[in-house]
Design a protein around this motif. Sequence first.
Motif, short mmCIF file in Angstrom:
data_model
loop_
_atom_site.label_atom_id
_atom_site.label_comp_id
_atom_site.label_asym_id
_atom_site.label_seq_id
_atom_site.Cartn_x
_atom_site.Cartn_y
_atom_site.Cartn_z
N GLY A 153 12.56 -23.51 26.79
CA GLY A 153 11.77 -23.98 27.93
C GLY A 153 11.22 -22.81 28.69
N GLY A 154 10.69 -23.09 29.86
CA GLY A 154 10.09 -22.00 30.64
C GLY A 154 10.03 -22.33 32.12
N ILE A 155 9.79 -21.28 32.89
CA ILE A 155 9.68 -21.42 34.33
C ILE A 155 8.35 -20.83 34.76
CG2 ILE A 155 10.67 -20.75 36.56
CD1 ILE A 155 13.41 -20.75 35.19
N THR A 156 7.55 -21.64 35.45
CA THR A 156 6.26 -21.16 35.94
C THR A 156 6.47 -20.43 37.25
OG1 THR A 156 5.68 -23.02 37.36
CG2 THR A 156 5.23 -23.28 35.00
N SER A 157 5.50 -19.61 37.60
CA SER A 157 5.67 -18.77 38.78
C SER A 157 4.84 -19.27 39.95
CB SER A 157 5.24 -17.35 38.46
OG SER A 157 5.30 -16.59 39.65
N SER A 158 5.51 -19.36 41.09
CA SER A 158 4.80 -19.72 42.31
C SER A 158 4.10 -18.51 42.91
CB SER A 158 5.77 -20.31 43.32
OG SER A 158 6.28 -21.51 42.82
N CYS A 193 9.99 -22.47 40.81
CA CYS A 193 10.89 -22.15 41.91
C CYS A 193 10.87 -23.19 43.00
CB CYS A 193 10.58 -20.78 42.48
SG CYS A 193 9.16 -20.81 43.55
N ALA A 194 9.86 -24.07 43.00
CA ALA A 194 9.86 -25.14 44.00
C ALA A 194 11.11 -26.02 43.84
CB ALA A 194 8.61 -26.01 43.87
N ARG A 195 11.70 -25.99 42.64
CA ARG A 195 12.96 -26.71 42.43
C ARG A 195 13.97 -26.30 43.49
NH1 ARG A 195 13.50 -30.85 41.08
NH2 ARG A 195 12.21 -30.48 39.27
N VAL A 196 13.99 -25.01 43.78
CA VAL A 196 15.00 -24.51 44.70
C VAL A 196 14.47 -24.40 46.13
CG1 VAL A 196 16.23 -23.31 42.87
CG2 VAL A 196 14.55 -22.06 44.21
N CYS A 197 13.25 -24.89 46.39
CA CYS A 197 12.80 -24.86 47.79
C CYS A 197 12.27 -26.21 48.25
CB CYS A 197 11.81 -23.73 48.05
SG CYS A 197 10.26 -23.83 47.18
N GLN A 211 6.35 -19.72 49.02
CA GLN A 211 5.59 -18.71 48.28
C GLN A 211 4.10 -19.04 48.28
OE1 GLN A 211 7.34 -16.34 45.45
NE2 GLN A 211 9.02 -17.70 44.97
N ASN A 212 3.32 -17.99 48.04
CA ASN A 212 1.87 -18.09 48.10
C ASN A 212 1.30 -19.27 47.34
OD1 ASN A 212 2.96 -16.52 45.94
ND2 ASN A 212 0.91 -15.95 45.34
N ASN A 213 1.85 -19.54 46.16
CA ASN A 213 1.26 -20.62 45.37
C ASN A 213 2.28 -21.66 44.96
OD1 ASN A 213 -1.09 -21.79 44.29
ND2 ASN A 213 -0.47 -21.17 42.23
N VAL A 214 3.27 -21.90 45.80
CA VAL A 214 4.27 -22.89 45.41
C VAL A 214 3.68 -24.29 45.49
CG1 VAL A 214 5.36 -23.02 47.68
CG2 VAL A 214 6.68 -23.60 45.67
N GLN A 215 2.75 -24.50 46.43
CA GLN A 215 2.05 -25.79 46.44
C GLN A 215 1.28 -25.96 45.13
OE1 GLN A 215 1.94 -28.32 49.04
NE2 GLN A 215 1.16 -29.38 47.24
N GLY A 216 0.57 -24.90 44.76
CA GLY A 216 -0.24 -24.95 43.55
C GLY A 216 0.60 -25.13 42.30
N SER A 217 1.73 -24.44 42.23
CA SER A 217 2.53 -24.56 41.01
C SER A 217 3.03 -25.99 40.85
CB SER A 217 3.67 -23.54 41.00
OG SER A 217 4.67 -23.89 41.90
N CYS A 218 3.33 -26.65 41.99
CA CYS A 218 3.73 -28.07 41.92
C CYS A 218 2.55 -28.93 41.50
CB CYS A 218 4.26 -28.55 43.26
SG CYS A 218 5.72 -27.67 43.81
#
Lengths: 957, 72
Positions: free
Chosen positions: A348-353, A379-383, A585-592
């Motif tokens: 699997g993988g983790i995308t970056s916020s 990382c939005a998982r943890v925020c 984070q700068n793009n945590v909205q976007g990563s979601c």
Amino acid sequence: MSLIQEIDFGTPRSKSEAMVTLTIDGQSVTVPEGTSIMRAAMKAGTQIPKLCATDMVDAFGSCRLCLIEIEGRAGTPASCTTPAMNGLVVHTQSERLKKLRKGVMELYISDHPLDCLTCAANGDCELQDMAGAVGLRDVRYGYEGENHVFAKSGGAPNAAWMPKDESNPYFTYDPSKCIVCSRCVRACEEVQGTFALTISGRGFDSRVSPGMSESFLGSECVSCGACVQACPTATLTEKSVIEIGQPEHSVVTTCAYCGVGCAFKAEMRGEEVVRMVPYKDGKANRGHSCVKGRFAWGYTTHKERILKPMIRERIEDPWREVSWDEAFNFAAAKFKGIQAKYGRDAVGGITSSRCTNEETYLVQKLIRGGFGNNNVDTCARVCHSPTGYGLSQTFGTSAGTQDFDSVEDTDVVMVIGANPASAHPVFASRLKKRLRQGAKLIVVDPRRTEMVESPHVKALHLPLMPGTNVAVLTALAHVIVTEGLVDEAFVRERCDWSEFEDWAAFAALPQNSPEATAIMTGVNPKDLREAARLFAIGGNGAIYYGLGVTEHSQGSTTVIAIANLAMATGNIGRPGVGVNPLRGQNNVQGSCDMGSFPHELPGYRHIAGDTVREQFEAMWNVKLNPEPGLRIPNMFDAAIEGTFMGLYVQGEDILQSDPNTKHVVAALSAMECVIVHDLFLNETANYAHVFLPGSTFLEKDGTFTNAERRIQRVRKVMTPLNGYADWEVTIMLGKALGFDMKYNHPSEIMDEIAALTPTFAGVSYAKLDELGSVQWPCNEKAPEGTPVMHIGGFVRGKGKFIITEYVATDERTGPRYPLLLTTGRILSQYNVGAQTRRTGNVVWHAEDRLEIHPHDAEQRGVRDGDWVRLASRAGETTLRALITDRVAPGVVYTTFHHPDTQANVITTDFSDWATNCPEYKVTAVQISPSNGPSEWQKSYEEQARHSRRIAPAEAAE
Amino acid sequence: MSSSPEKLVYMANQIGKFFQSQGHDKAVPGIAEHIKKFWDPRMRKQIFAHLDTGGAGLDPNVLEALTTLKKA
């Protein structure tokens, strides 16, 4: 390319809708009522000479350079302080004005050095410009008299001269060049709201003084840079400008730190960044910045950045530098091997916020399409994953409801579990500005944060015990329901009435009253009742919240409780109100938004839905798995269990940022191939087999989406030092795995996103270039985006009230662990500190400290600055104590910016019931005096040192 | 907390506690839907296996929800 010159109108914009028309130099000008004559003239294209005026602060009228004549009025008023009125006839140039201005400039220059050629502001000096504008040719007074310019006068030391203050790592203060225009002082007050600067003395003795004549670094200054930006001379100058010189071109881009998403001009000389200057047209920041975005970008060229791909068979081996091809082939072979041996779902993988929307989209595409499973998380998982769940359940969409401008229309602000002054500083400045205008503030937080008390701001503070958010919010609801403060008309029109009735009956139960819950929450019932009344009937009420809400066992429940409260008081669907998660984070909205969660495709649509999934299958030309994948904590559990053996991590340091470090170490150690794609050998890389060098936001094109759903361009200003932008690296990794993704430019990725995601349908790079930014939803219905959501009705139809019963966390204090640890951030550092620790920001925060109440410290024999052992059921570490009554007795607090502290050794496995978002904010701990690092810290340090070795390159034949 | 199935039982009961106040008739389908939407197949398989051995530790609503989910 050229330097972007923003027009300085001299005074701020008037918001008035009434217009007035006047004549300036024979030209008719129409402006909003309340506009200064200076601004009106500039609008007509006439620049009246000025020094103390700039449009980031209110008019001051001190320099007397902007004088004008008005027909029918006596004298020569200052155009900055004189409002435009109907019918005025203004002249900006006359013999009398010329003479007056020249006289003023002559006096200024008589106490200013004439070292223009070697001055750092040469080419960017308003004093020089004005001397030119008024035609100053001579200074009749000479330079021998009393002055602030020379260290010595007549052979004797000059008491009026002050040396340069170079204490701040990023800018200097040279008092000899100061013209005492007060722009810096006013910027610090009006824009930043810190009030660190003042003018000391009177008349000729007037000096800009940080604090009580302290150094900049020693004062309250938070290094936001507003004063430097405001300074018209070289008095306050960026050290980078002093070293490099003036920039020659600039590019507008978006900051890569927090979720505020400030727009900056990257001012360049060739491919070298000279400075970052906040962009006035940036709709999130409106020309303001903080110490991180403005100054802390030097990590881009830090010597520890890894620029070549590296691989190794075992984590005990040193790294071996290889070609990109070799790294991709090695990684692909490993991943294919794992899937052959353990099954398709074992990777699997983790995308970056921290990466762009386009890059995040590609990583989830690679995982879903290339790996053939949905084991993708972020990382939005943890925020903020509970925000996603809670707001989609109640309102029907997973994002904040407002834009940041909305705060200008707010009357009562409730800040819950957030400390914007530290974590979202530019928003905090905008909020404080509104508070100084009279809006009221309620802060729900275990700590007395910087928001509770700051200059001219005093909040109604509800200091709750960590872990009791739901009880406090339900008690607020109890007061609103039982005291008849519900906005019934709103609820009847917009929400499901029968669900509301169930909820109201629940909230009204006696056990939910402030008095009954006080025993758990620790909140004074009288204060709580006052807060509830204030929020319900104090005008426009807005809720802003952070990770103090989400990172709990009941994180999702708390988000739902917040939504309930906003609906019950009718505070949704117009400017000035709303529910506003402050994203980290700068793009945590976007990563979601980009489909980083294992259960949903871009645009928050569940993977099990056939229609949507088939659209993606058609576009990607691949069959997708309809089952949800593993979330990050589930990945760790599965790794330990032996069913999840390969992980691709882009731009995220899970080892340092995720809870219960020992558990994460065990999980990573169990995996057969960990690919880390990052700027530095971060903590996770200590357990990695492949290292792919990443690129910074300065080195690539793309978009970030901030906490207000605002999509903004990130623009490349330099060639990636590592050779490739992150999106290119993901494409090449995909290719090695046999999954082709073809794009020539990130704009093509955005076009694909727009084609597949209804809320992004209207987004394109062309539109972003045209409008500067848009807030999603941006589609046919809202071609220019949506600043405020749920106007006239909720996205899901009727707003849904859900009962929020308080369930105490199972992380309990007891005799062995009697204190509660909660964690957070500090202004100068960002997240795991990988970037900020590699900048001058370390002068403000070189280590994580443990805040402890004097009472608890006294009981344990701990003095300020002592090393203490901090232990929980999960692990222990040591750090130095900071004794403060900001925290209540029984509560301790620390930050998690430094890997040598590893605050997350202490945090536990407990997590939010709905989303598995970890409970960072509540850990039962004990502290005791200590002599030095814990065993864990020692062995961790040793492992890290060992793991970071890079084998020397083999000599060429 | 150790590894599964204890951890999964704990997580399932946590979900159950949120839905409890909505009453049995809403809680059971609510719990089932939540687990279906957010748990990866291997986690569901493990909890079903635990269910087959009696489902020790699962709260009544959760037990019922998992039973219906398994049949579906």
